[in-house]
Write a protein that holds these residues in place. Structure first.
Motif, PDB file in Angstrom:
ATOM      1  N   MET A   1     119.601   5.366 101.275  1.00 50.10           N
ATOM      2  CA  MET A   1     120.441   4.491 101.740  1.00 50.10           C
ATOM      3  C   MET A   1     120.555   2.677 101.114  1.00 50.10           C
ATOM      4  SD  MET A   1     117.533   2.952 105.491  1.00 50.10           S
ATOM      5  CE  MET A   1     117.812   4.288 106.554  1.00 50.10           C
TER       6      MET A   1
ATOM      7  N   ASP B   1     111.360  -2.163  98.823  1.00 48.60           N
ATOM      8  CA  ASP B   1     112.324  -1.788  99.894  1.00 48.60           C
ATOM      9  C   ASP B   1     113.890  -0.720  99.466  1.00 48.60           C
ATOM     10  OD1 ASP B   1     111.951  -3.364 102.143  1.00 48.60           O
ATOM     11  OD2 ASP B   1     112.833  -5.063 101.568  1.00 48.60           O
TER      12      ASP B   1
ATOM     13  N   SER C   1     117.136  -4.684 107.155  1.00 47.75           N
ATOM     14  CA  SER C   1     117.935  -4.664 108.720  1.00 47.75           C
ATOM     15  C   SER C   1     117.607  -3.945 109.783  1.00 47.75           C
ATOM     16  CB  SER C   1     119.179  -4.817 108.627  1.00 47.75           C
ATOM     17  OG  SER C   1     119.964  -2.730 108.544  1.00 47.75           O
ATOM     18  N   ASN C   2     116.656  -2.198 109.351  1.00 50.85           N
ATOM     19  CA  ASN C   2     115.818  -0.814 110.164  1.00 50.85           C
ATOM     20  C   ASN C   2     114.370  -1.608 110.635  1.00 50.85           C
ATOM     21  OD1 ASN C   2     117.978   1.162 111.252  1.00 50.85           O
ATOM     22  ND2 ASN C   2     117.827   1.175 108.790  1.00 50.85           N
TER      23      ASN C   2
ATOM     24  N   THR D   1     120.491  -2.508 104.310  1.00 55.82           N
ATOM     25  CA  THR D   1     120.102  -1.545 105.588  1.00 55.82           C
ATOM     26  C   THR D   1     118.093  -1.248 106.257  1.00 55.82           C
ATOM     27  OG1 THR D   1     122.003  -0.024 104.963  1.00 55.82           O
ATOM     28  CG2 THR D   1     120.757   1.474 106.733  1.00 55.82           C
TER      29      THR D   1
ATOM     30  N   LYS E   1     115.262   6.301 112.807  1.00 58.05           N
ATOM     31  CA  LYS E   1     115.255   5.654 111.240  1.00 58.05           C
ATOM     32  C   LYS E   1     114.363   4.247 111.029  1.00 58.05           C
ATOM     33  CE  LYS E   1     118.891   6.944 108.964  1.00 58.05           C
ATOM     34  NZ  LYS E   1     118.405   8.265 107.507  1.00 58.05           N
ATOM     35  N   HIS E   2     114.142   3.458 112.377  1.00 62.55           N
ATOM     36  CA  HIS E   2     113.499   2.216 112.342  1.00 62.55           C
ATOM     37  C   HIS E   2     111.681   2.728 112.216  1.00 62.55           C
ATOM     38  CE1 HIS E   2     116.338   0.419 114.882  1.00 62.55           C
ATOM     39  NE2 HIS E   2     117.086   0.589 114.004  1.00 62.55           N
TER      40      HIS E   2
ATOM     41  N   ALA F   1     114.872   1.827  99.911  1.00 61.93           N
ATOM     42  CA  ALA F   1     116.308   2.936 100.236  1.00 61.93           C
ATOM     43  C   ALA F   1     116.354   4.116  99.158  1.00 61.93           C
ATOM     44  CB  ALA F   1     116.781   1.554  99.480  1.00 61.93           C
TER      45      ALA F   1
END
Length: 175
Positions: free
Chosen positions: A148, A139, A155-156, A152, A124-125, A143
């Protein structure tokens, strides 16, 4: 119902060939970031484009075709990670003949370092960082592509970059 002998041809998929010509280099770059080898990336892009051709009616009607295909790439890469993908085994390099090539060693070395660094991350990262820095998505788009929450994604990305810095794979500069 589609029968195997009635596979769609390019004549039944207007715009597909232009899409492939325009997006293939970028798709390959994204796939290289998502997979652990160039060979797997090429296979992934080929598999995804084959599926895109079969679903071109649906894909071409999507609001954002690029996002749709990016999601297919991420899903395909996730399938590879889950299966522990190994369709082919590497050939011993001593069996291959030597061919002179242009010296692009610096660019290839830098790309190789980056790809090896990405390969150390959690899937995921890796997906978030590749979509952000290779594909240039924001972002919100990431997402939406990965299904997601916006937080998230952030944060990833932060965890992925922190892992790369901790491993000494990035200098202290802000990426």
């Amino acid at each position: 119902m589609r029968r195997p002998w009635q596979e769609p041809g390019l004549e039944k998929a207007p715009g597909f060939e232009a899409f492939v010509r325009e997006r293939s280099p970028r798709l390959l770059s994204v796939a290289r970031g998502l997979t652990k080898s160039s060979a797997d990336a090429e296979d992934l892009v080929q598999d995804v484009l084959a599926r895109v051709l079969l679903k071109w009616d649906t894909v071409s009607r999507a609001d954002d075709i690029n996002a749709y295909v990016n999601r297919m790439l991420v899903n395909g890469a996730t399938s590879l990670w889950r299966r522990g993908f190994q369709r082919e085994s590497p050939t011993d390099s001593t069996l291959l003949g030597e061919k002179p090539v242009d010296d692009e060693s610096t660019a290839l070395a830098e790309r190789d370092v980056l790809l090896r660094a990405l390969a150390t991350l959690k899937p995921k990262h890796r997906a978030v960082l590749v979509l952000r820095y290779y594909e240039g998505l924001n972002d919100h788009e990431i997402a939406e592509t990965l299904g997601m929450a916006h937080a998230t994604v952030r944060s990833n990305a932060a965890r992925g970059l922190a892992a790369l810095r901790k491993a000494g794979l990035l200098d202290g500069t802000r990426v």
